[in-house]
Motif scaffolding. Structure first.
Motif, PDB file in Angstrom:
ATOM      1  N   ALA A  72      41.057  35.737  31.984  1.00 21.98           N
ATOM      2  CA  ALA A  72      41.955  34.561  32.341  1.00 21.98           C
ATOM      3  C   ALA A  72      42.783  34.716  33.318  1.00 21.98           C
ATOM      4  CB  ALA A  72      42.551  33.969  31.187  1.00 21.98           C
ATOM      5  N   GLU A  73      43.544  36.054  33.399  1.00 25.21           N
ATOM      6  CA  GLU A  73      44.403  36.164  34.581  1.00 25.21           C
ATOM      7  C   GLU A  73      43.782  36.319  35.862  1.00 25.21           C
ATOM      8  OE1 GLU A  73      47.612  36.062  36.515  1.00 25.21           O
ATOM      9  OE2 GLU A  73      48.023  36.245  34.280  1.00 25.21           O
ATOM     10  N   LEU A  74      42.630  37.141  35.927  1.00 28.52           N
ATOM     11  CA  LEU A  74      41.901  37.241  37.148  1.00 28.52           C
ATOM     12  C   LEU A  74      41.630  35.848  37.637  1.00 28.52           C
ATOM     13  CD1 LEU A  74      39.722  40.228  36.607  1.00 28.52           C
ATOM     14  CD2 LEU A  74      41.748  40.259  38.209  1.00 28.52           C
ATOM     15  N   LEU A  75      41.117  35.046  36.875  1.00 31.68           N
ATOM     16  CA  LEU A  75      40.311  33.743  37.192  1.00 31.68           C
ATOM     17  C   LEU A  75      41.584  32.834  37.635  1.00 31.68           C
ATOM     18  CD1 LEU A  75      37.490  33.060  34.770  1.00 31.68           C
ATOM     19  CD2 LEU A  75      37.206  33.981  37.190  1.00 31.68           C
ATOM     20  N   ALA A  76      42.810  32.829  37.398  1.00 33.64           N
ATOM     21  CA  ALA A  76      43.834  32.294  37.523  1.00 33.64           C
ATOM     22  C   ALA A  76      44.421  32.476  38.614  1.00 33.64           C
ATOM     23  CB  ALA A  76      45.004  32.429  36.498  1.00 33.64           C
ATOM     24  N   GLY A  77      44.315  34.066  39.280  1.00 36.65           N
ATOM     25  CA  GLY A  77      44.417  34.244  40.418  1.00 36.65           C
ATOM     26  C   GLY A  77      43.759  33.633  41.437  1.00 36.65           C
ATOM     27  N   ASN A  78      42.295  33.908  41.395  1.00 35.32           N
ATOM     28  CA  ASN A  78      41.169  33.238  42.040  1.00 35.32           C
ATOM     29  C   ASN A  78      41.758  31.907  42.321  1.00 35.32           C
ATOM     30  OD1 ASN A  78      38.123  32.142  41.984  1.00 35.32           O
ATOM     31  ND2 ASN A  78      38.875  33.655  43.673  1.00 35.32           N
ATOM     32  N   ARG A  79      41.971  31.040  41.406  1.00 35.56           N
ATOM     33  CA  ARG A  79      42.437  29.626  41.686  1.00 35.56           C
ATOM     34  C   ARG A  79      43.547  29.400  42.555  1.00 35.56           C
ATOM     35  NH1 ARG A  79      41.405  29.371  36.109  1.00 35.56           N
ATOM     36  NH2 ARG A  79      43.545  28.939  35.434  1.00 35.56           N
ATOM     37  N   ARG A  80      44.528  30.508  42.460  1.00 38.01           N
ATOM     38  CA  ARG A  80      45.597  30.299  43.500  1.00 38.01           C
ATOM     39  C   ARG A  80      45.265  30.680  45.011  1.00 38.01           C
ATOM     40  NH1 ARG A  80      48.119  33.171  39.249  1.00 38.01           N
ATOM     41  NH2 ARG A  80      47.959  35.240  40.306  1.00 38.01           N
ATOM     42  N   PHE A  81      44.383  31.727  44.975  1.00 38.01           N
ATOM     43  CA  PHE A  81      43.718  31.994  46.128  1.00 38.01           C
ATOM     44  C   PHE A  81      43.185  30.690  46.764  1.00 38.01           C
ATOM     45  CE2 PHE A  81      39.946  33.765  48.276  1.00 38.01           C
ATOM     46  CZ  PHE A  81      40.387  34.531  49.470  1.00 38.01           C
ATOM     47  N   LEU A  82      42.239  30.241  46.072  1.00 46.25           N
ATOM     48  CA  LEU A  82      41.155  29.000  46.293  1.00 46.25           C
ATOM     49  C   LEU A  82      42.070  27.907  47.010  1.00 46.25           C
ATOM     50  CD1 LEU A  82      38.469  28.926  43.709  1.00 46.25           C
ATOM     51  CD2 LEU A  82      38.401  29.519  46.123  1.00 46.25           C
ATOM     52  N   SER A  83      43.204  27.813  46.126  1.00 46.63           N
ATOM     53  CA  SER A  83      44.165  26.687  46.726  1.00 46.63           C
ATOM     54  C   SER A  83      45.325  26.825  47.834  1.00 46.63           C
ATOM     55  CB  SER A  83      45.183  26.041  45.265  1.00 46.63           C
ATOM     56  OG  SER A  83      46.048  27.162  45.007  1.00 46.63           O
ATOM     57  N   GLY A  84      45.113  28.089  48.210  1.00 46.78           N
ATOM     58  CA  GLY A  84      46.034  28.366  49.270  1.00 46.78           C
ATOM     59  C   GLY A  84      47.455  28.685  49.093  1.00 46.78           C
ATOM     60  N   GLN A  85      47.621  28.835  47.590  1.00 50.99           N
ATOM     61  CA  GLN A  85      49.039  29.052  46.973  1.00 50.99           C
ATOM     62  C   GLN A  85      49.065  30.371  46.543  1.00 50.99           C
ATOM     63  OE1 GLN A  85      49.043  25.270  44.677  1.00 50.99           O
ATOM     64  NE2 GLN A  85      50.428  24.323  46.131  1.00 50.99           N
ATOM     65  N   PRO A  86      48.944  31.525  47.039  1.00 49.52           N
ATOM     66  CA  PRO A  86      49.122  32.870  46.383  1.00 49.52           C
ATOM     67  C   PRO A  86      50.495  33.219  46.117  1.00 49.52           C
ATOM     68  CG  PRO A  86      48.689  32.960  48.572  1.00 49.52           C
ATOM     69  CD  PRO A  86      48.493  31.496  48.363  1.00 49.52           C
ATOM     70  N   ILE A  87      50.567  34.008  45.003  1.00 48.53           N
ATOM     71  CA  ILE A  87      52.055  34.284  44.923  1.00 48.53           C
ATOM     72  C   ILE A  87      52.517  35.681  45.135  1.00 48.53           C
ATOM     73  CG2 ILE A  87      52.406  32.600  42.899  1.00 48.53           C
ATOM     74  CD1 ILE A  87      52.003  34.608  40.995  1.00 48.53           C
ATOM     75  N   HIS A  88      51.543  36.421  45.558  1.00 50.46           N
ATOM     76  CA  HIS A  88      51.636  37.763  46.071  1.00 50.46           C
ATOM     77  C   HIS A  88      51.357  37.799  47.545  1.00 50.46           C
ATOM     78  CE1 HIS A  88      52.255  38.979  41.987  1.00 50.46           C
ATOM     79  NE2 HIS A  88      51.229  38.450  41.566  1.00 50.46           N
ATOM     80  N   GLY A  89      52.308  38.583  48.290  1.00 53.73           N
ATOM     81  CA  GLY A  89      52.134  38.620  49.783  1.00 53.73           C
ATOM     82  C   GLY A  89      51.985  40.020  49.958  1.00 53.73           C
ATOM     83  N   HIS A  90      51.742  41.054  49.024  1.00 52.29           N
ATOM     84  CA  HIS A  90      51.991  42.440  49.080  1.00 52.29           C
ATOM     85  C   HIS A  90      52.861  42.914  49.807  1.00 52.29           C
ATOM     86  CE1 HIS A  90      47.211  41.733  48.382  1.00 52.29           C
ATOM     87  NE2 HIS A  90      47.873  41.864  47.044  1.00 52.29           N
ATOM     88  N   ASP A  91      54.190  42.759  49.779  1.00 51.92           N
ATOM     89  CA  ASP A  91      55.235  42.959  50.384  1.00 51.92           C
ATOM     90  C   ASP A  91      55.647  44.411  50.009  1.00 51.92           C
ATOM     91  OD1 ASP A  91      58.374  43.488  50.605  1.00 51.92           O
ATOM     92  OD2 ASP A  91      58.190  41.403  51.399  1.00 51.92           O
ATOM     93  N   VAL A  92      56.386  45.039  50.784  1.00 50.38           N
ATOM     94  CA  VAL A  92      56.512  46.693  50.386  1.00 50.38           C
ATOM     95  C   VAL A  92      57.544  46.843  49.280  1.00 50.38           C
ATOM     96  CG1 VAL A  92      58.413  46.837  52.234  1.00 50.38           C
ATOM     97  CG2 VAL A  92      57.135  48.860  51.497  1.00 50.38           C
ATOM     98  N   THR A  93      58.399  45.655  49.139  1.00 49.80           N
ATOM     99  CA  THR A  93      59.306  45.906  48.036  1.00 49.80           C
ATOM    100  C   THR A  93      58.536  45.915  46.546  1.00 49.80           C
ATOM    101  OG1 THR A  93      59.577  43.365  48.025  1.00 49.80           O
ATOM    102  CG2 THR A  93      61.116  44.889  49.358  1.00 49.80           C
TER     103      THR A  93
END
Length: 232
Positions: free
Chosen positions: A38-59
């Motif tokens: 469920a978590e992976l598919l929720a992340g894929n939905r964020r990716f599809l919607s153009g609203q990711p919450i992770h920018g892979h910031d060094v912090t």
């Protein structure tokens, strides 16, 4: 299996998939194979919607290094540069383990790596991700049609994908997409029967799931096993 974006008929409401595990890295609540998927598919939905919450910031990298890793899934995918696994599932540092080989082909190193994260890190979900227009599958179809075996270690990839192509039929007009799907399902079956994975899979602590990534849309769709073919 439930439709993409739905687990047990439920969506994640108005949260846009922003669960605690997704925000902080590490495991989502529950720690089950179902919760992990469920978590992976929720992340894929964020990716599809153009609203990711992770920018892979060094912090985020620094924060994840401060404690023991607690990934909730291991994703086995292809080396294709168009399918960056952390990005398409919108995952941050410490959330998932990633293994990539040509055509997600298994070998002893891959099996051992999966056995390690399941047995030592307690990961509850193994996801095998294929994708459209896979070059390794195309190379296998071409090799079989032309009656030639590639040189070098590429031959190993072709040998491992060949059974999926033959099950579909090398002359089938849809051999490429059908063999991609079949190869994912064969990989799932092989991992479910693995000596060190079979027991946790049978107990329900771990699940091995197949899925396909659509290059055009970015959507990940879980796969159900193919129904048996009617006898001739």
């Amino acid at each position: 299996m439930d439709a993409p974006g739905e687990i047990g008929g439920r969506r994640d409401g108005g949260t846009g998939g922003r669960r605690a595990g997704a925000l902080s890295g590490g495991r989502p609540a529950g720690g089950t194979p179902r919760a992990a998927l469920a978590e992976l598919l929720a992340g894929n939905r964020r990716f599809l919607s153009g609203q990711p919450i992770h920018g892979h910031d060094v912090t985020a990298a620094a924060a994840s290094a401060s404690g023991e890793q607690q990934p909730y899934a291991v994703v086995l995918g292809c080396i294709d540069s168009r399918v960056p696994l952390e990005a398409i599932f919108d995952q941050t540092f410490g959330s998932i383990c990633v293994i990539r080989t040509g055509g997600h082909v298994l070998d002893r190193a891959v099996r051992g790596s999966i056995e390690y994260v399941v047995g030592e890190l307690g990961v509850p979900l193994v996801l095998v991700l294929g994708h459209e227009r896979c070059g390794a599958v195309a190379a296998t179809v071409a090799a079989l049609r032309e009656g030639r075996r590639p040189a070098g270690s590429l031959a190993h990839l072709v040998d491992e994908i060949t059974p999926a192509v033959l099950e579909v039929g090398v002359d089938d007009p849809q051999v490429h997409p059908l063999a991609i799907r079949r190869h994912v399902l064969r990989t799932v079956a092989a991992l479910r029967a693995d000596d060190l994975l079979a027991a946790p899979v049978a107990s329900g602590r771990v699940d091995v799931v197949g899925a396909l990534y659509d290059l055009a849309t970015g959507q990940v769709t879980p796969l159900s096993p193919d129904p048996p073919r009617p006898s001739a």
